[in-house]
Design an enzyme around this catalytic site. Structure first.
Site, short mmCIF file in Angstrom:
data_model
loop_
_atom_site.label_atom_id
_atom_site.label_comp_id
_atom_site.label_asym_id
_atom_site.label_seq_id
_atom_site.Cartn_x
_atom_site.Cartn_y
_atom_site.Cartn_z
N LYS A 25 3.08 38.86 30.76
CA LYS A 25 3.76 38.65 29.49
C LYS A 25 2.70 38.55 28.42
CE LYS A 25 7.06 35.78 26.98
NZ LYS A 25 7.93 36.83 26.48
N HIS A 65 14.42 36.50 16.37
CA HIS A 65 13.68 35.25 16.59
C HIS A 65 12.17 35.45 16.52
CE1 HIS A 65 13.34 36.48 20.85
NE2 HIS A 65 12.36 35.60 20.95
N ARG A 92 35.67 32.58 25.31
CA ARG A 92 37.01 33.10 25.57
C ARG A 92 37.69 32.43 26.76
NH1 ARG A 92 35.95 39.31 24.12
NH2 ARG A 92 34.16 38.98 25.46
N HIS A 96 12.25 43.32 17.09
CA HIS A 96 11.04 42.50 17.17
C HIS A 96 9.79 43.29 16.79
CE1 HIS A 96 13.73 39.76 18.99
NE2 HIS A 96 13.53 40.04 20.25
N LYS A 152 20.57 39.21 17.06
CA LYS A 152 20.20 40.61 17.07
C LYS A 152 20.69 41.29 18.36
CE LYS A 152 17.58 41.67 20.16
NZ LYS A 152 17.07 40.99 21.30
N GLU A 205 6.50 42.28 28.93
CA GLU A 205 7.12 41.16 29.63
C GLU A 205 6.92 41.35 31.11
OE1 GLU A 205 10.87 39.43 28.03
OE2 GLU A 205 11.06 41.48 27.30
C1 BG6 Z 1 15.05 38.87 23.36
C2 BG6 Z 1 15.43 39.98 24.31
O1 BG6 Z 1 15.42 39.17 22.04
O2 BG6 Z 1 13.65 38.67 23.43
C3 BG6 Z 1 14.98 39.68 25.72
O3 BG6 Z 1 16.84 40.15 24.29
C4 BG6 Z 1 13.51 39.37 25.73
O4 BG6 Z 1 15.25 40.77 26.58
C5 BG6 Z 1 13.19 38.29 24.69
O5 BG6 Z 1 13.17 38.92 27.04
C6 BG6 Z 1 11.70 38.04 24.59
O6 BG6 Z 1 11.51 36.94 23.75
P1 BG6 Z 1 10.22 36.03 23.88
O7 BG6 Z 1 10.37 35.05 22.77
O8 BG6 Z 1 10.29 35.40 25.24
O9 BG6 Z 1 9.06 36.92 23.75
#
Ligand code: BG6
Length: 495
Positions: free
Chosen positions: A362, A205, A66, A267, A175, A243
């Site tokens: 993580k 993803h 924008r 996810h 998403k 995470e």
């Molecule tokens: C995203 C979230 O879809 O996935 C984030 O919006 C999150 O908040 C991320 O950190 C985690 O993805 P990955 O691939 O790093 O596990």
């Protein structure tokens, strides 16, 4: 001379319907050019595809936002994104190649004249682009999706594939698709005015991660697991996505999303569906999507009278003082839910899904806990106490792999037992074979029109339906909100 595929009207119709034209010309339009996702994920993914020579020969990237932006400033941001986040090391010649294909257009998402500017920039009506594929990626906050879809549709930058009167156009929705069931239905109804289902790519993803795709391969390429993949042998399943990072300055976004919309609704539920689904008739997109949807359909609703026994929500200490977060925010940063799938295979087996930010490490993994042995045959009490049920752990990330825990005799005089692990490590077994990042795989699938790894509308609706009591309970305060110390394992989650 035989007519070329382009000049044959029958083939043109086919191309319009299925986009079967050779994938040599494509334009990738990114809405949300200035956002984090574009810099951290999309541009680095395109760069990696460029390194691997997987992009169409004539490929253009049009970035849209924008605000007025100096293209040079934006390119510099993208370059830094590639340097920092791409899995292939930075190669200036490849970057130069990619950078030459990138342009920028300022678009007011609710102004028709802006879309006309975009249209002429894209040359979408130009007969020479009739075989070009146009991929519109909505990487903006979901609140802008409706305006963008309306703008693209009304101004005929996207047209339903069955009209087959223009180039192939597709839209990727990052998403979450909507922010609840009502808004997801609204967005879908709006999008369906301008797009066929085959043109809609609802992104998650996690479905593109190698290790997530491997869930189905592991289950269905091996004969030993499937017979014991059910309620008779499995006591419970844990799916965990922790995470160690916080919200990283994205307070305003996170306040809107929270952990339920950000990770749980998409996810984690998608991973659940792959663990729990029945064997599909084939690996065709629709067969797999059918089976995923059946799992969502069988989710037992979270009922008001005992939801508190099945759910735990929490915020990390310090969340309320993050920039962009309301002082009295009720947004959870941690959620855990014990759910049941009411079908023949899974009746009575708890699935415990947990996810949170700012935790110790993580780590995303699935643990399949098998039922204990029926009887301890080792006379000694202390040995029997040591018997542990078998656990199959599918490690999604990091340290990708699969391990199986089982009991074995501890060497020595005594009939003693120790739990040990049999381990498969992706990195070790596939040395030298770089793993494609999820976004790379999924962007290619969008270009190719393969929808296997994208959610169908009914999946999205079932998922929203399932999490609705969680969203409402968190918002109304009916579900208690705990706290946890950053860097810990978060609230305790019982099976
Ligand atoms: C995203 C979230 O879809 O996935 C984030 O919006 C999150 O908040 C991320 O950190 C985690 O993805 P990955 O691939 O790093 O596990």
């Amino acid at each position: 001379m035989a007519p070329s595929i382009d000049s044959n009207p029958q083939n043109r119709i086919k191309n319009g319907l299925f986009c079967k034209s050779a994938m040599s010309e494509a334009t990738f339009v990114i809405f949300g050019a200035t956002g984090d996702l574009t810099m951290r994920k999309l541009v680095p993914a395109l760069y990696n595809l460029c390194v691997d020579g997987l992009l169409p020969e004539d490929f253009k990237i049009v970035t849209v936002a924008r605000s007025a932006k100096e293209p040079a400033e934006l390119l510099e941001r993208f370059r830094q994104g590639v340097e920092k986040f791409s899995r292939s090391g930075f190669k200036s010649d490849v970057w130069e190649q990619l950078a030459r294909r990138i342009s920028y257009v300022q678009v007011d998402y609710s102004d028709d004249s802006s879309y006309r500017t975009l249209e002429s920039h894209l040359g979408i009506r130009d007969p020479k682009n009739v075989d070009r594929r146009y991929l519109f990626y909505l990487a903006t906050p979901p609140t802008s999706f409706n305006s963008i879809i309306r703008g693209l549709g009304k101004n005929r930058l996207v047209t339903p594939a069955h009209h087959h009167d223009g180039p192939c156009t597709r839209v990727v929705f990052e998403k979450p698709f909507g922010r609840d069931l009502t808004s997801a239905l609204e967005l879908n109804t709006l999008a369906k005015q301008y797009l066929d289902e085959t043109q809609m790519f609802r992104m998650d993803h996690y479905l593109g991660k190698e290790t997530v795709q491997n869930i189905l391969v592991f289950r269905f390429a091996n004969s030993i697991f499937e017979p014991i993949w059910n309620r008779r042998y499995i006591s419970h399943v844990r799916i965990t996505a922790f995470e160690n990072i916080g919200i990283e300055g994205r307070g305003a976004f996170y306040e809107e999303a929270g952990v339920i919309r950000d990770v749980l609704q998409n996810h984690l539920l998608q991973i659940l569906s792959l663990c729990a689904m029945e064997p599909p008739n084939s690996f065709e997109a629709e067969h797999i999507r059918d089976e995923r949807a059946k799992v969502f359909k069988a989710l037992r609703p979270l009922y008001a009278d005992d939801i508190k026994d099945h759910v735990s929500l929490a915020q990390y200490d310090g969340y309320l003082s993050e920039k962009g977060v309301a002082a009295d925010s009720k947004t959870p940063t941690f959620a855990s839910v014990r759910l049941f799938i009411d079908n023949w295979r899974w009746e009575g087996v708890p699935f415990i899904l947990s996810t949170g930010k700012n935790l110790k490490e993580k780590m995303t993994q699935i643990e399949i806990h098998y039922t204990p042995v029926p009887l301890c045959l080792f006379k000694e009490n202390d040995v029997c106490m040591k018997l542990e049920p078998n656990v199959l752990t599918i490690r999604i990330q990091p340290e990708e792999g699969i391990s199986l825990r089982f009991g074995t005799k501890t060497p020595g005089e005594k009939q003693d037992v120790s739990p040990v692990n049999m381990h498969f490590d992706f990195q070790h077994s596939f040395k030298g074979q770089a793993q494609q990042e999820a976004y790379e795989k999924l962007l290619l699938d969008c270009l190719r029109g393969n929808q296997t790894l994208f959610a169908r509308q009914e999946e999205v609706e079932h998922m929203w339906h399932f999490v609705a009591p969680l969203l409402e309970g968190a918002q109304s305060g009916e579900l208690p909100m705990g706290t946890y110390t950053p860097g810990t394992s978060g609230p305790e989650v019982k099976p």
